[in-house]
Design an enzyme around this catalytic site. Structure first.
Site, PDB file in Angstrom:
ATOM      1  N   ARG A 147      42.433  28.106  35.608  1.00 28.18           N
ATOM      2  CA  ARG A 147      43.818  28.432  35.218  1.00 28.18           C
ATOM      3  C   ARG A 147      44.637  27.159  35.302  1.00 28.18           C
ATOM      4  O   ARG A 147      44.710  26.556  36.376  1.00 28.18           O
ATOM      5  CB  ARG A 147      44.444  29.413  36.207  1.00 28.18           C
ATOM      6  CG  ARG A 147      43.943  30.801  36.160  1.00 28.18           C
ATOM      7  CD  ARG A 147      44.751  31.670  35.214  1.00 28.18           C
ATOM      8  NE  ARG A 147      44.026  32.923  35.073  1.00 28.18           N
ATOM      9  CZ  ARG A 147      44.282  34.006  35.793  1.00 28.18           C
ATOM     10  NH1 ARG A 147      45.305  34.004  36.626  1.00 28.18           N
ATOM     11  NH2 ARG A 147      43.564  35.087  35.645  1.00 28.18           N
ATOM     12  N   SER A 155      45.322  35.692  32.044  1.00 29.86           N
ATOM     13  CA  SER A 155      45.627  37.038  32.502  1.00 29.86           C
ATOM     14  C   SER A 155      47.115  37.354  32.473  1.00 29.86           C
ATOM     15  O   SER A 155      47.730  37.335  31.424  1.00 29.86           O
ATOM     16  CB  SER A 155      45.041  37.230  33.903  1.00 29.86           C
ATOM     17  OG  SER A 155      45.195  38.555  34.324  1.00 29.86           O
ATOM     18  N   HIS A 156      47.677  37.592  33.646  1.00 25.16           N
ATOM     19  CA  HIS A 156      49.065  38.033  33.737  1.00 25.16           C
ATOM     20  C   HIS A 156      50.034  36.864  33.862  1.00 25.16           C
ATOM     21  O   HIS A 156      51.222  37.071  34.062  1.00 25.16           O
ATOM     22  CB  HIS A 156      49.198  38.934  34.956  1.00 25.16           C
ATOM     23  CG  HIS A 156      48.591  38.298  36.174  1.00 25.16           C
ATOM     24  ND1 HIS A 156      47.232  38.270  36.381  1.00 25.16           N
ATOM     25  CD2 HIS A 156      49.146  37.627  37.191  1.00 25.16           C
ATOM     26  CE1 HIS A 156      46.981  37.611  37.496  1.00 25.16           C
ATOM     27  NE2 HIS A 156      48.117  37.204  38.011  1.00 25.16           N
ATOM     28  N   LYS A 195      37.588  31.610  31.278  1.00 28.42           N
ATOM     29  CA  LYS A 195      36.616  32.157  32.221  1.00 28.42           C
ATOM     30  C   LYS A 195      35.297  32.424  31.529  1.00 28.42           C
ATOM     31  O   LYS A 195      35.242  32.551  30.302  1.00 28.42           O
ATOM     32  CB  LYS A 195      37.132  33.397  32.947  1.00 28.42           C
ATOM     33  CG  LYS A 195      38.131  34.264  32.233  1.00 28.42           C
ATOM     34  CD  LYS A 195      38.547  35.448  33.093  1.00 28.42           C
ATOM     35  CE  LYS A 195      39.103  36.541  32.207  1.00 28.42           C
ATOM     36  NZ  LYS A 195      39.438  37.758  32.868  1.00 28.42           N
ATOM     37  N   ASP A 232      48.400  44.201  31.258  1.00 27.56           N
ATOM     38  CA  ASP A 232      48.768  42.787  31.396  1.00 27.56           C
ATOM     39  C   ASP A 232      48.293  41.963  30.190  1.00 27.56           C
ATOM     40  O   ASP A 232      47.792  42.506  29.209  1.00 27.56           O
ATOM     41  CB  ASP A 232      48.220  42.207  32.699  1.00 27.56           C
ATOM     42  CG  ASP A 232      46.714  42.010  32.646  1.00 27.56           C
ATOM     43  OD1 ASP A 232      46.049  42.771  31.915  1.00 27.56           O
ATOM     44  OD2 ASP A 232      46.205  41.095  33.320  1.00 27.56           O
ATOM     45  N   ASP A 242      45.771  40.107  29.318  1.00 27.81           N
ATOM     46  CA  ASP A 242      44.422  40.211  28.744  1.00 27.81           C
ATOM     47  C   ASP A 242      43.853  41.621  28.837  1.00 27.81           C
ATOM     48  O   ASP A 242      42.675  41.845  28.560  1.00 27.81           O
ATOM     49  CB  ASP A 242      43.479  39.207  29.399  1.00 27.81           C
ATOM     50  CG  ASP A 242      43.322  39.453  30.890  1.00 27.81           C
ATOM     51  OD1 ASP A 242      44.260  39.984  31.503  1.00 27.81           O
ATOM     52  OD2 ASP A 242      42.257  39.127  31.450  1.00 27.81           O
ATOM     53  N   ASP A 299      43.250  43.762  31.397  1.00 30.53           N
ATOM     54  CA  ASP A 299      42.398  44.305  32.454  1.00 30.53           C
ATOM     55  C   ASP A 299      43.202  45.006  33.548  1.00 30.53           C
ATOM     56  O   ASP A 299      42.637  45.703  34.381  1.00 30.53           O
ATOM     57  CB  ASP A 299      41.450  43.235  33.039  1.00 30.53           C
ATOM     58  CG  ASP A 299      42.156  42.008  33.545  1.00 30.53           C
ATOM     59  OD1 ASP A 299      43.405  41.949  33.465  1.00 30.53           O
ATOM     60  OD2 ASP A 299      41.469  41.091  34.033  1.00 30.53           O
ATOM     61  N   ARG A 300      44.523  44.843  33.543  1.00 27.29           N
ATOM     62  CA  ARG A 300      45.335  45.532  34.565  1.00 27.29           C
ATOM     63  C   ARG A 300      46.071  46.716  33.960  1.00 27.29           C
ATOM     64  O   ARG A 300      46.316  46.752  32.746  1.00 27.29           O
ATOM     65  CB  ARG A 300      46.375  44.578  35.145  1.00 27.29           C
ATOM     66  CG  ARG A 300      45.773  43.447  35.930  1.00 27.29           C
ATOM     67  CD  ARG A 300      46.878  42.658  36.594  1.00 27.29           C
ATOM     68  NE  ARG A 300      46.325  41.582  37.383  1.00 27.29           N
ATOM     69  CZ  ARG A 300      46.955  40.991  38.385  1.00 27.29           C
ATOM     70  NH1 ARG A 300      48.179  41.361  38.706  1.00 27.29           N
ATOM     71  NH2 ARG A 300      46.381  40.020  39.065  1.00 27.29           N
ATOM     72  N   THR A 303      38.962  39.477  47.595  1.00 25.68           N
ATOM     73  CA  THR A 303      39.773  39.581  46.378  1.00 25.68           C
ATOM     74  C   THR A 303      39.058  38.969  45.182  1.00 25.68           C
ATOM     75  O   THR A 303      38.440  37.918  45.302  1.00 25.68           O
ATOM     76  CB  THR A 303      41.099  38.833  46.597  1.00 25.68           C
ATOM     77  OG1 THR A 303      41.793  39.504  47.622  1.00 25.68           O
ATOM     78  CG2 THR A 303      41.934  38.795  45.333  1.00 25.68           C
ATOM     79  N   GLU A 313      41.513  47.233  42.861  1.00 26.61           N
ATOM     80  CA  GLU A 313      42.299  46.301  43.659  1.00 26.61           C
ATOM     81  C   GLU A 313      43.757  46.749  43.667  1.00 26.61           C
ATOM     82  O   GLU A 313      44.214  47.414  42.738  1.00 26.61           O
ATOM     83  CB  GLU A 313      42.219  44.902  43.068  1.00 26.61           C
ATOM     84  CG  GLU A 313      40.849  44.285  43.121  1.00 26.61           C
ATOM     85  CD  GLU A 313      40.907  42.787  42.820  1.00 26.61           C
ATOM     86  OE1 GLU A 313      40.888  41.997  43.780  1.00 26.61           O
ATOM     87  OE2 GLU A 313      40.998  42.412  41.649  1.00 26.61           O
ATOM     88  N   LYS A 341      37.618  44.611  35.261  1.00 26.31           N
ATOM     89  CA  LYS A 341      38.570  45.697  35.405  1.00 26.31           C
ATOM     90  C   LYS A 341      39.092  46.044  34.011  1.00 26.31           C
ATOM     91  O   LYS A 341      39.019  45.221  33.101  1.00 26.31           O
ATOM     92  CB  LYS A 341      39.672  45.349  36.392  1.00 26.31           C
ATOM     93  CG  LYS A 341      40.420  44.086  36.121  1.00 26.31           C
ATOM     94  CD  LYS A 341      41.343  43.802  37.299  1.00 26.31           C
ATOM     95  CE  LYS A 341      42.127  42.530  37.084  1.00 26.31           C
ATOM     96  NZ  LYS A 341      41.816  41.507  38.115  1.00 26.31           N
ATOM     97  N   ARG A 343      50.293  35.193  49.701  1.00 21.15           N
ATOM     98  CA  ARG A 343      50.352  36.645  49.513  1.00 21.15           C
ATOM     99  C   ARG A 343      50.324  37.312  50.876  1.00 21.15           C
ATOM    100  O   ARG A 343      49.456  37.020  51.699  1.00 21.15           O
ATOM    101  CB  ARG A 343      49.174  37.128  48.681  1.00 21.15           C
ATOM    102  CG  ARG A 343      49.080  36.473  47.308  1.00 21.15           C
ATOM    103  CD  ARG A 343      48.609  37.459  46.258  1.00 21.15           C
ATOM    104  NE  ARG A 343      48.354  36.842  44.974  1.00 21.15           N
ATOM    105  CZ  ARG A 343      49.258  36.594  44.035  1.00 21.15           C
ATOM    106  NH1 ARG A 343      50.529  36.894  44.251  1.00 21.15           N
ATOM    107  NH2 ARG A 343      48.925  36.042  42.886  1.00 21.15           N
TER     108      ARG A 343
HETATM  109  C1  G1P Z   1      45.218  37.961  41.770  1.00 20.17           C
HETATM  110  C2  G1P Z   1      45.048  39.277  42.477  1.00 20.17           C
HETATM  111  C3  G1P Z   1      43.588  39.683  42.483  1.00 20.17           C
HETATM  112  C4  G1P Z   1      43.041  39.692  41.059  1.00 20.17           C
HETATM  113  C5  G1P Z   1      43.310  38.362  40.393  1.00 20.17           C
HETATM  114  C6  G1P Z   1      42.900  38.367  38.936  1.00 20.17           C
HETATM  115  O1  G1P Z   1      44.519  36.962  42.454  1.00 20.17           O
HETATM  116  O2  G1P Z   1      45.536  39.213  43.794  1.00 20.17           O
HETATM  117  O3  G1P Z   1      43.469  40.946  43.077  1.00 20.17           O
HETATM  118  O4  G1P Z   1      41.666  39.935  41.069  1.00 20.17           O
HETATM  119  O5  G1P Z   1      44.705  38.062  40.459  1.00 20.17           O
HETATM  120  O6  G1P Z   1      43.578  39.340  38.189  1.00 20.17           O
HETATM  121  P1  G1P Z   1      45.227  35.913  43.448  1.00 20.17           P
HETATM  122  O7  G1P Z   1      46.313  35.234  42.666  1.00 20.17           O
HETATM  123  O8  G1P Z   1      45.802  36.723  44.548  1.00 20.17           O
HETATM  124  O9  G1P Z   1      44.107  35.007  43.887  1.00 20.17           O
HETATM  125 ZN    ZN Z   2      44.384  40.252  33.592  1.00 22.03          ZN
END
Ligand code: G1P
Ligand code: ZN
Length: 543
Positions: A22, A113-114, A126, A277, A279, A281-282, A344, A363, A376, A496
């Protein structure tokens, strides 16, 4: 077609995080940055010559450029077939499905992702393996190491490939096949769920809104919810994937999908609201004046998934990531289901799913999935909920309240402190880690720590060990604080802090989570010496 080796210098910052690489777009755009990384991935794979590779992305800014660069490298590396989503678009779950369906050796998914997109936003790459699962730890470590020694990559002199038309084009020994981004995934969802039964909900007047947040799921959601299931036209909002997500932060939670949350607390609220989100997956689900906490959602899915015919008799076990609240644990015990707690990140569920030790997992970060594919899957989770509503005739709120009645309500909240100085954040975690032996017995604000440890995990299938996965402070059996550093950021550090508390007195079920967890939040700040070490007192996002 000439295949040439291009000399390159390694970058030192291509280490993979919670889910792949990322980075800020400005970093990704550096000369040979994408080429180095992708060649490093291929260098860590075996026997892929002549085999199939999948490429897709969430359509964010730079998706198109990166895909063209990757196609050249993949052709030069002699893949036999490269399957690409039309216009370079495939959601993460759709990629995972396509990898398995077409027997590919793996797939490259372009997404952050998000995280926000656009020229000033983030980009990500990825790799999913042949099971359509995020590259396991061993492979990500190997790839990260390779990026630091790489000195050349292979490429071909290829014009930009037209990805707008479905069909095949041949370049040297490689066929590039452009497929529909949505057809395979939609057909798979129709195999899993009884669409006829879900459609009845809509026929009987269920009102519905789905927010694709200008990200990848728009076309999938329009097809599934509006065209097939009969949700009213226009129920899917922000339905066109845009390179910068139209300025939205494509993370469905209480902070970034506030517009949807606000709507659900008005008189015009539809019966069911959902969002996904960047991509896909959420997922987030809301009912009128009711927010479905993702940890509660996993508990409910565990309770009811086998009411869906596809899952009947197939509920082998369940897993949650460690920071996910313990709401699901009691359901697993009740149903006599093997239960696992993983670090995680979805990659830790892969081996459990492959070995059929679990049938579903989730999660707290709005992720849920099952053995149907190894990422996911946001739309799957929404369809699973709609199926459960159809099977039970109950509402989201009813079902969740019944869960609370039976097991108590586990209040769960994530407070994130974003944009911290990385050194400060590391110091805070190191200090907590050093204090672990002396914390039990300590009382802060009337809460007494009973156990303090740094979570470590041994994969029961592969034996792989993951250490240092988060600091857990337990206050008896029903209250907990977890600290960990995010592994998905592109700059600085994000702390977090996860707060969990089970309340069994029904007169407190409707307390605001912020009130129910206020003391615990204060304890988290005191015990970590947050203000002194980071200069912060207030989280930047609360979900
Ligand atoms: C975050 C979320 C985790 C998820 C990941 C990818 O990761 O906490 O549960 O799997 O995004 O979507 P983190 O930024 O906390 O490492
Ligand atoms: Zn995502």
């Amino acid at each position: 077609m000439d295949i040439t080796a291009i000399k390159t210098e390694p970058y030192t910052d291509q280490t993979l995080g919670t889910s792949g690489l990322r980075k800020k777009v400005s970093v990704i755009k550096q000369q040979n940055y994408v080429e180095n990384f992708v060649q490093s991935v291929f260098d860590c794979l075996e026997n892929f010559e002549g085999k199939t590779l999948v490429i897709g992305g969430d359509g964010r800014y730079y998706n198109d450029r990166a895909i063209q660069a990757i196609l050249k490298i993949a052709v030069a590396n002699q893949f036999g077939r490269i399957i690409v989503g039309q216009n370079g678009i495939l959601s993460t779950p759709a990629s995972s499905h396509v990898i398995v369906k077409y027997g590919a050796v793996g797939g490259i998914i372009l997404s952050a992702s998000h995280n926000p997109g656009g020229p000033d936003g983030d980009f990500g790459i990825k790799f999913d393996n042949e099971h359509g699962a995020p590259a396991p730890q061993e492979l990500t470590a190997k790839i990260s190491a390779r990026t630091r020694t790489i000195d050349h990559f292979w490429t071909v002199d290829l014009p930009d490939v037209d990805l707008s038309q479905i069909g095949e084009q041949t370049f040297g020994n490689t066929v590039i096949q452009v497929i529909s981004s949505v057809d395979d995934y939609v057909a798979y969802m129709q195999e899993i769920f009884d669409f006829g039964k879900i459609k009845k909900l809509f026929d009987n007047g269920l009102t519905f809104i789905y927010d694709a947040m200008n990200a990848v799921t728009g076309p999938y959601a329009v097809r599934i919810f509006e065209e097939i299931l009969g949700a009213e036209k226009g129920s899917v909002i922000h339905a066109v994937p845009l390179p910068d997500f139209g300025g939205l932060h494509p993370e469905p939670n209480l902070t970034y999908a506030k517009h949807l949350v606000d709507l659900m607390y008005t008189e015009n609220a539809p019966d069911f609201a959902a969002a996904s989100d960047g991509d896909g997956d959420r997922y987030m689900i809301l009912a009128p004046s009711f927010f479905l906490n993702p940890s509660d959602s996993l508990a409910v899915l565990t309770q009811y998934l086998d009411t869906i015919p596809f899952y009947k008799g197939r509920l082998t076990g369940v897993a949650r990531s460690m920071p996910t609240s313990f709401a699901v644990d009691a359901v697993a015990t009740d149903k006599n289901l093997p239960f696992y707690q993983t670090p995680t990140g979805w990659k830790f569920f892969g081996s459990l799913l492959t070995a059929n030790k679990i049938a579903l997992c989730g999660e707290e970060s709005f992720g849920a999935g099952s053995f149907h594919l190894q990422e996911k899957d946001g739309i799957w989770a929404i369809l699973a909920w709609l199926s459960i509503l159809a099977e039970t005739g109950k509402t989201v709120e009813q079902i969740t309240r019944e869960l609370w009645q039976k097991y108590g309500r586990v209040f769960a909240m994530l407070q994130s402190y974003e944009g911290l100085d990385a050194t400060d954040a590391n110091t805070l975690m190191a200090r907590l880690n050093t204090q672990l032996p002396t914390l039990p017995g300590t009382s802060i604000q009337g809460e007494t720590i009973t156990e303090a440890f740094n979570f470590a995990y041994t994969d029961p299938v592969t034996g792989e060990i993951a250490q240092n996965q988060g600091i857990c402070l337990l206050f008896g059996t029903d209250t907990r604080i977890v600290f960990r550093l995010s592994g998905t950021g592109s700059s600085g550090a994000t702390l977090r802090v996860y707060l969990n508390k089970r309340i069994t007195d029904p007169t407190h079920f409707d307390d605001a989570p912020a009130d129910a967890l206020a003391t615990l939040a204060e304890v988290s700040r005191i015990v970590s010496d947050l203000k002194k070490l980071t200069g912060r007192h207030t989280p930047t996002t609360i979900t």
